[in-house]
Structure formats: C-alpha cells, structure tokens
Design a protein around this motif. Structure first.
Motif, PDB file in Angstrom:
ATOM      1  N   ARG A   1       9.954   6.884  -1.323  1.00 52.13           N
ATOM      2  CA  ARG A   1       8.855   7.710  -0.826  1.00 52.13           C
ATOM      3  C   ARG A   1       7.973   6.960   0.176  1.00 52.13           C
ATOM      4  NH1 ARG A   1       3.433   8.919  -2.507  1.00 52.13           N
ATOM      5  NH2 ARG A   1       3.570   7.444  -4.215  1.00 52.13           N
ATOM      6  N   LEU A   2       7.712   5.681  -0.088  1.00 51.35           N
ATOM      7  CA  LEU A   2       6.701   5.001   0.712  1.00 51.35           C
ATOM      8  C   LEU A   2       7.252   3.945   1.671  1.00 51.35           C
ATOM      9  CD1 LEU A   2       4.103   4.552  -2.190  1.00 51.35           C
ATOM     10  CD2 LEU A   2       3.836   6.037  -0.201  1.00 51.35           C
ATOM     11  N   SER A   3       8.207   3.139   1.205  1.00 52.00           N
ATOM     12  CA  SER A   3       8.547   1.927   1.964  1.00 52.00           C
ATOM     13  C   SER A   3      10.028   1.800   2.286  1.00 52.00           C
ATOM     14  CB  SER A   3       8.155   0.675   1.155  1.00 52.00           C
ATOM     15  OG  SER A   3       6.991   0.854   0.422  1.00 52.00           O
TER      16      SER A   3
ATOM     17  N   ARG B   1       4.106   0.818   4.439  1.00 52.57           N
ATOM     18  CA  ARG B   1       4.122   2.280   4.485  1.00 52.57           C
ATOM     19  C   ARG B   1       4.881   2.734   5.719  1.00 52.57           C
ATOM     20  NH1 ARG B   1       0.136   4.410   0.672  1.00 52.57           N
ATOM     21  NH2 ARG B   1      -1.082   2.624   0.015  1.00 52.57           N
TER      22      ARG B   1
ATOM     23  N   SER C   1       4.925   5.497   6.874  1.00 52.30           N
ATOM     24  CA  SER C   1       4.104   6.432   7.637  1.00 52.30           C
ATOM     25  C   SER C   1       3.313   5.738   8.754  1.00 52.30           C
ATOM     26  CB  SER C   1       3.145   7.162   6.697  1.00 52.30           C
ATOM     27  OG  SER C   1       2.296   6.227   6.052  1.00 52.30           O
TER      28      SER C   1
ATOM     29  N   ASP D   1      -1.549  -2.346   0.359  1.00 54.08           N
ATOM     30  CA  ASP D   1      -0.340  -2.355   1.184  1.00 54.08           C
ATOM     31  C   ASP D   1       0.216  -3.754   1.423  1.00 54.08           C
ATOM     32  OD1 ASP D   1      -1.294   0.199   1.400  1.00 54.08           O
ATOM     33  OD2 ASP D   1      -1.366   0.262   3.592  1.00 54.08           O
TER      34      ASP D   1
ATOM     35  N   ASP E   1       0.890   4.180  -4.645  1.00 52.76           N
ATOM     36  CA  ASP E   1      -0.120   4.000  -3.605  1.00 52.76           C
ATOM     37  C   ASP E   1      -0.944   2.738  -3.796  1.00 52.76           C
ATOM     38  OD1 ASP E   1      -0.144   6.218  -1.552  1.00 52.76           O
ATOM     39  OD2 ASP E   1       0.238   7.265  -3.417  1.00 52.76           O
TER      40      ASP E   1
END
Ligand SMILES: *[C@@H]1O[C@H](CO)[C@@H](O)[C@H](O)[C@H]1NC(C)=O
Ligand SMILES: *[C@@H]1O[C@H](CO)[C@@H](O)[C@H](O)[C@H]1NC(C)=O
Length: 468
Positions: free
Chosen positions: A96-98, A137, A139, A186, A254
């Motif tokens: 999902r994130l990385s 991330r 994103s 992060d 997160d």
C-alpha cells in the motif's frame, strides 16, 4: 512430456531453494562462530516476512540463483570476501505505501546515475529491472526513482571503486521530510526497525537533494543506528559495492510497526521510543503518578502553533488545567528547533495538549504512561488525527485522549458564517480534495475551547495518571 518437465523444474526449484537456505544458514553459522558476523537475519525470518507480505496480495518476486562460487574474481571485481555469493533479489512494488528491494549478492551502487546493479557471478539469469522510489511513501511522486537492475552476467558491470563488508541501506530524503511528523514516520522509524538487525554495523546511504541540516538535526538518532557517517549519494561518482543492500524504506503503516514484519528481531513502538530516549539521553522512562507522589504535580505541555490552528483562549485553558491538578507550561514549538534541546524538554512533561498537527509528534519523547490530548478541529479530521497520532500514541504506551471540537468552538463559525458549506457539510470540502481541505480547515481555523466541556478531558487525563 510437458508436465514431466514442469514437475522436474519444480522439484529442481525446491531443491535449489533448500540448497540456498542450507548454504545461507551454513554461511551464517560460520560467520557467527568466527565472530565476524554481519548477517543477522535468518532465512526463516526472511521467508516468514515474505509470506506475510504475499498474504496481502503483494507481487514480490524472488530469484534464487543458488550458491555460486565466484569464478573469475578479476573479471567481476567482487567485494573483498571470497566465500560463496548467493544472489537473491526481492523487490516489492505492490504494497500500500512503499516500494523497496532486498538485495543479496554482488551489489554495485552508482549515486550519480541513480542506479543499483546486482551482478550475478556467472552468465545464466535473465535481466530484470525495477524502478524503486527510495522515499518510503510511493505517493511522493516528486522523488525520482532508482533503477535497480539484476544484470544477466558479470560482463558490463561497473568496476567497484569502494568495497564494503558491511550491509547498506539506501533511502531518500525530500518527499515529505522536513515536516517533523514525516521525519519520524517516514524516515527515522523505518530506518530504526530496519537497521536494528545489524547492531550499528550498517552503512546508511542517502539520496535526493540531501539537505545537510536534516542530517545535522537528527544526527544523534542516526548515530544510534549506525556507527558510520551517512554517505550522500547525490552526484556521487563512486561505484560503491556491498554484499547486502536494502533499497528504500518499507512502511508497515502510516506511523507504526507491525512486529512480525521487522527483519531479524521483534520490535514494537515502545522499542522505538526507548531507542529515542537512549539516543537523546532522555532521563524519564515513566510518567509521574500523582497517587504515589502527591506532592509532585504532573506537568502538562500546551503546544501553541504558529501562525494557524491556535488556541484563542490560552489563558483560560491554562487555568482549567491547573485546576485539574497540572503544572502547565505553554510552548511555541518552532520548526527549526534543535531536537536534542526539544526532546529533553518534552520528556520532562507527563502530558501534551495540542491542536492536531505535526507538533503532536513530540509524543515520541513523552515518558511511557503519559497522556496525549489531541484537539481535533472542525472538518471531519478525526480519522487523520487518530491514524497519525492517536493510534501511535496508544502503541507507544501513552494514553490517547481525543477532543472533537463543536462548531461553536471553531473560529470558522464566525469567519464563514453558519450557512457556509465548510460548516454545514465538511464532506463537500473533502470531495474538493486535499488542497481545499488544508486551506480551509488547517490554515484558516483557530479554536476557542469550551472550558466546561474540555475540563472533562483534563480530568480524564489526570485520572489516568493517578491510576497507571
Ligand atoms: C534507468 O532506466 C531507464 C529505463 O527504464 C533508462 O532509460 C535509463 O537510462 C536508466 N538509467 C540509468 C542511469 O541506467
Ligand atoms: C470524535 O469524532 C469521531 C467521529 O466523528 C468519533 O468516532 C470519536 O469517537 C469522537 N471522539 C470523541 C472523544 O468524542
């Protein structure tokens, strides 16, 4: 015929994998018994980790080429040690994130070219390539990607100019870093749980317009993770060679740790805050308990933000907190504050009170058993507030108290009027996207707490400290 080939291939693959596991364990045991160990991760842990992430639909690809001897050292300029090199490449791009890679073998890093090559010891394997954004991330799309390539064979590989025997971790700054929440969530947290397996015997490599102030600001934490100076890969013309490299940082959530996913050791959030207390020399590992020490008033830090999201009735809030039994100090936290000064200050308190925002990240320095009171402004921000600071606080061993303000406590009621969609229908603002949400609720809003209502939360905080 085909199925015969297939089943033999499968058997071959299984045997191959077992062989690698055995060799790996042997090498690991040998290294351990000769005292020169650097590889602390066991294959078992690695496999468990891999299964876990596959379980959530990740498309990790594992390539095992077997334990192959280096055939021609001169040709491929392998790192100094000459034992068998197992090439193992695992890149994950669907979590999902990385995005991240775990690379074992002959790994060569060229900072200026943003490239990482894995060089197999003989010509056999296929060429494989990934683009990995080394910021944790995905994103953060303004951060460039590294080309991670598994070459087909030893030819054409860049010659090493620096060879290391310790493992390495490559990570990017930029992205969202520079914001104290993202610095911790992060960068520092994932670096912490990734590097623990190595003791401090790991080389950190950083890339992406690295600002020296960032490394300076967090030097104590970084030094506690690695005994070596961080190497800046920006414009680096060396070919740096390692046997084991992690590219990118893997976020479990997160702001948090999933203990089962930590390589080599089991860690959770209390380990992270203990690590920070050690790194910054923070003395307090437990919050004050007024039931046991009636003469010591627990200390509450009221964080005022600059210039937005301020408490408008600061003096009334301070008085109410004092009436609840706290000793209160108001702090205007500055973005450029030195962490090694701020961390001891925060650690001297037992509770933090603040409006939702990066200042809440100071929870990491509170002694366990302390309280985080997060005031959530108008605008349906409670989920964000809970995920970024509330749940992490609970996982750190703090008591988390959330205070949702009412419309009457928001300055927006006055500035926009009661019929504005931002007041009557926060969902409509959310539908307009982050920029609108940020502009209205996070930069134009101040808060005047209803003291009678808020006193209940203060009492709850004190009650927790008494009963912890
Ligand atoms: C990185 O990969 C892209 C192709 O995906 C290629 O065009 C580019 O030249 C590569 N960069 C380096 C430095 O190898
Ligand atoms: C704050 O609001 C959210 C939803 O709007 C709710 O789930 C949560 O329980 C509220 N918290 C408190 C302490 O009232």
């Amino acid at each position: 015929m085909k199925s015969w080939v297939q089943s033999h291939l499968n058997v071959g693959l299984i045997v191959g994998v077992l062989f690698v596991v055995l060799t790996y364990l042997l090498v690991w045991q040998q290294a351990a018994t000769t005292g020169g160990t650097r590889v602390v991760t066991t294959v078992a842990q690695w496999l468990v980790d891999k299964q876990l992430s596959e379980g959530e639909g990740s498309s990790e690809k594992v390539v095992t080429n077997g334990a192959q001897q280096i055939v021609d050292k001169q040709l491929i300029q392998a790192p100094s040690e000459t034992e068998a090199v197992t090439t193992k490449v695992m890149c994950s791009t669907e979590e999902r994130l990385s995005d991240y890679c775990e690379l074992d073998g002959d790994v060569r890093i060229r900072g200026r070219a943003w490239s990482v090559d894995v060089v197999p010891p003989s010509w056999s394997s296929e060429r494989r390539a990934w683009k990995i954004r080394p910021y944790s991330r995905r994103s953060a799309t303004h951060v460039d990607t590294l080309n991670v390539t598994q070459l087909q064979g030893p030819g054409g590989a860049p010659a090493c100019t620096v060879t290391y025997s310790k493992p390495a971790i490559i990570f990017a700054l930029g992205g969202y870093s520079g914001n104290v929440f993202h610095d911790h969530a992060d960068v520092l947290l994932p670096l912490f749980y990734l590097s623990r397996q190595y003791g401090r015997e790991v080389q950190l490599l950083v890339i992406n317009r690295v600002q020296p102030w960032w490394l300076g600001k967090y030097r104590l934490a970084l030094r506690a993770m690695s005994r070596y100076d961080v190497v800046n890969l920006d414009g680096d013309t060396h070919v740096r060679c390692f046997r084991r490299v992690t590219v990118g940082l893997r976020l479990h959530k997160d702001f948090g740790i999933v203990p089962e996913r930590v390589p080599g050791v089991r860690l959770a959030m209390p380990d992270f805050t203990r690590f920070l207390r050690e790194a910054y020399g923070l003395p307090r590992g437990a919050a004050a308990n007024p039931a046991r020490e009636p003469r010591r008033r627990p200390r509450l830090m009221l964080i005022q933000r600059q210039p937005h999201r301020r408490f408008l009735n600061e003096r009334e809030i301070v008085r109410a907190a004092e009436e609840a039994g706290f000793e209160v100090a108001v702090t205007e936290l500055r973005i450029d504050a030195a962490v090694d000064e701020q961390a001891p200050l925060v650690n001297s308190f037992d509770a933090i009170l603040g409006l939702h925002g990066a200042g809440m990240t100071n929870e990491v320095f509170l002694p366990p058993g302390g309280v985080l009171i997060q005031v959530v402004p108008l605008g349906k921000l409670d989920l964000m507030a809970r995920v970024e600071y509330g749940e992490p606080a609970t996982e750190m061993g703090l008591k988390y108290l959330c205070y949702n303000i009412t419309v009457q406590e928001s300055s927006l009621l006055e500035t926009l009027g009661p019929d504005d969609p931002a007041i009557t229908d926060p969902d409509s603002v959310h539908r307009r996207g982050w920029a609108a949400l940020y502009d209205i609720y996070l930069t134009k809003q101040d808060v005047r707490l209803d003291i009678a209502r808020f006193s209940l939360t203060l009492a709850e905080a004190m009650d927790h400290l008494r009963r912890q």
